[in-house]
Scaffold this motif. Sequence first.
Motif, PDB file in Angstrom:
ATOM      1  N   HIS A 234      -3.310  10.104  -3.516  1.00 31.76           N
ATOM      2  CA  HIS A 234      -2.876   9.105  -2.531  1.00 31.76           C
ATOM      3  C   HIS A 234      -2.922   7.707  -3.155  1.00 31.76           C
ATOM      4  O   HIS A 234      -3.679   7.445  -4.097  1.00 31.76           O
ATOM      5  N   GLY A 235      -2.105   6.804  -2.608  1.00 29.87           N
ATOM      6  CA  GLY A 235      -2.035   5.442  -3.150  1.00 29.87           C
ATOM      7  C   GLY A 235      -2.645   4.417  -2.213  1.00 29.87           C
ATOM      8  O   GLY A 235      -2.350   3.227  -2.299  1.00 29.87           O
ATOM      9  N   LEU A 236      -3.498   4.884  -1.290  1.00 30.55           N
ATOM     10  CA  LEU A 236      -4.124   4.007  -0.299  1.00 30.55           C
ATOM     11  C   LEU A 236      -5.443   3.459  -0.852  1.00 30.55           C
ATOM     12  O   LEU A 236      -5.819   3.758  -1.994  1.00 30.55           O
ATOM     13  N   LYS A 237      -6.183   2.703  -0.030  1.00 34.29           N
ATOM     14  CA  LYS A 237      -7.519   2.276  -0.427  1.00 34.29           C
ATOM     15  C   LYS A 237      -8.360   3.511  -0.785  1.00 34.29           C
ATOM     16  O   LYS A 237      -8.222   4.546  -0.122  1.00 34.29           O
ATOM     17  N   SER A 238      -9.223   3.414  -1.786  1.00 29.76           N
ATOM     18  CA  SER A 238     -10.052   4.518  -2.312  1.00 29.76           C
ATOM     19  C   SER A 238      -9.264   5.460  -3.218  1.00 29.76           C
ATOM     20  O   SER A 238      -9.690   6.570  -3.505  1.00 29.76           O
ATOM     21  N   SER A 239      -8.096   5.024  -3.703  1.00 28.62           N
ATOM     22  CA  SER A 239      -7.333   5.826  -4.663  1.00 28.62           C
ATOM     23  C   SER A 239      -8.133   5.993  -5.962  1.00 28.62           C
ATOM     24  O   SER A 239      -8.990   5.163  -6.282  1.00 28.62           O
ATOM     25  N   ILE A 240      -7.826   7.045  -6.704  1.00 24.66           N
ATOM     26  CA  ILE A 240      -8.461   7.227  -8.025  1.00 24.66           C
ATOM     27  C   ILE A 240      -7.856   6.284  -9.069  1.00 24.66           C
ATOM     28  O   ILE A 240      -8.337   6.195 -10.190  1.00 24.66           O
ATOM     29  N   ILE A 241      -6.783   5.572  -8.674  1.00 26.40           N
ATOM     30  CA  ILE A 241      -6.117   4.628  -9.580  1.00 26.40           C
ATOM     31  C   ILE A 241      -6.594   3.204  -9.275  1.00 26.40           C
ATOM     32  O   ILE A 241      -6.631   2.787  -8.116  1.00 26.40           O
ATOM     33  N   ASN A 242      -6.921   2.462 -10.315  1.00 24.46           N
ATOM     34  CA  ASN A 242      -7.241   1.044 -10.186  1.00 24.46           C
ATOM     35  C   ASN A 242      -5.925   0.285  -9.923  1.00 24.46           C
ATOM     36  O   ASN A 242      -5.024   0.297 -10.753  1.00 24.46           O
ATOM     37  N   ALA A 243      -5.836  -0.357  -8.761  1.00 24.23           N
ATOM     38  CA  ALA A 243      -4.569  -0.986  -8.359  1.00 24.23           C
ATOM     39  C   ALA A 243      -4.207  -2.173  -9.245  1.00 24.23           C
ATOM     40  O   ALA A 243      -3.048  -2.552  -9.326  1.00 24.23           O
ATOM     41  N   LYS A 244      -5.192  -2.747  -9.899  1.00 22.26           N
ATOM     42  CA  LYS A 244      -4.897  -3.905 -10.770  1.00 22.26           C
ATOM     43  C   LYS A 244      -4.326  -3.447 -12.115  1.00 22.26           C
ATOM     44  O   LYS A 244      -3.393  -4.037 -12.630  1.00 22.26           O
ATOM     45  N   THR A 245      -4.917  -2.400 -12.679  1.00 23.61           N
ATOM     46  CA  THR A 245      -4.518  -1.989 -14.039  1.00 23.61           C
ATOM     47  C   THR A 245      -3.552  -0.802 -14.046  1.00 23.61           C
ATOM     48  O   THR A 245      -2.999  -0.467 -15.083  1.00 23.61           O
ATOM     49  N   HIS A 246      -3.380  -0.162 -12.885  1.00 20.73           N
ATOM     50  CA  HIS A 246      -2.565   1.055 -12.793  1.00 20.73           C
ATOM     51  C   HIS A 246      -3.034   2.127 -13.783  1.00 20.73           C
ATOM     52  O   HIS A 246      -2.226   2.806 -14.415  1.00 20.73           O
TER      53      HIS A 246
END
Length: 435
Positions: A234-246
Amino acid sequence: MRILLRGGKVIDPANGLEDHLDVLLQDGKIADVGKSLNEPDADCKQVDCSGLLVVPGLIDIHIHGYEHATPLGIDVDRYCLGRGVTTAVDAGSSGASTFAGLRKFVAEKCETRLLGFLHVSLHGLASAGCAGYGAGGECDSLKQVNADQCSSCINDNRDILIGVKVRLTADVCNDGINENEAFERAMKAAKASNVPLMVHHSISSVPVEGSADPSVLTCPGSLSKGDIYTHAFHGLKSSIINAKTHTIYPAVWESKKRGVLFDVGHGMGSFSWTVAEICAKEGFWPDLIGSDLHRESCEGPAYDLVTVMNKMLCIGMPLKNVIEAVTATPAKAIGWAGHIGSLTIGTTADITLLALESCDIALEDCQGQMRSLRQRLVPKGVWKGGNEVQITEPERFPNEAILESRRKDWPKLLIRDEQRPGSNAKRPKTSWEVK
Ligand SMILES: [Zn+2]
């Protein structure tokens, strides 16, 4: 009754098989697997499988099957068995107070083999809907969250119950106030019963990355080897992806290396093409492909397990890994290896036939972002315990009404495409039969 499946390409990751082989079913069991098995006699039905994949009956590790008793429950035989899934695992629809009904009215009645994770909340998802959408939550009161009753119900029902479930989303846990305690109690219940814990982690107050204080719970960092982190893409808050660095958080990679299992858990809101592609770029494949089929995802955007598998093929996951993530790995994860998830001689004859077809079709993620599929698997035959089952199809595929309505949640995504999907996005073909 004997059935000879002749000339298909067998993919059986549990036994390391990937070859053109015949498979003989007899009295509900796998009787033989080999090259050019003997011509069948009059008592043996022969099925021409040339051009098809012959794989162990698919296992969907994440569905919601408590139909009529919970808002999310689906008709398991229609959406699972009819689409090639011989074993479906209910992901916490019931808790210790409501499990008896799941057994009596669903597991004992449906033809699909239904197993289940038991929710640590006593009433499971009796009134709860999709997490993160303002519905009442199963952990809003900690009086309902009981580790001892959860593990004792599992101990009394080992034939069906294979794990514990908890949902870490702030608005199903009294606006986050109860999340840590619910997580602790779920881990305690799983350890007491020696079963895996499946954790849903989305829009949660439990962080992905650790802090300096080791007593602070994190997810997946606090999970043990064999536990399952669902909704991984998922791409919501608590994603396994860091939203700043992708990029994927280091704590997530460390957990995967420790043996925490990552499940797709597609559902209504938990699959983003953007996130899946970042994971693919880093070589982070899901260990498990679960559909999270429920009332709000079964006619789009998830449709069925095979459609979710097709999305994994689209991001470049090798076919053998895709098959492994719906056969050998889930069987092992739930403690059923040796019974299901393989074509081992002597085990139950659960088999799925799949065609790998070329296509040209645009398919949505959970917020209406589109990608083009050039190939896809289509279920062509299913046997459960040696009995052939009728194939079912989605009502509309792709379902444009659903994918359009899902686009309203695009602003909630922290990780997403640069452009908002809209009417200028490539329109999907609407026919089920795509040439
Ligand atoms: Zn679910």
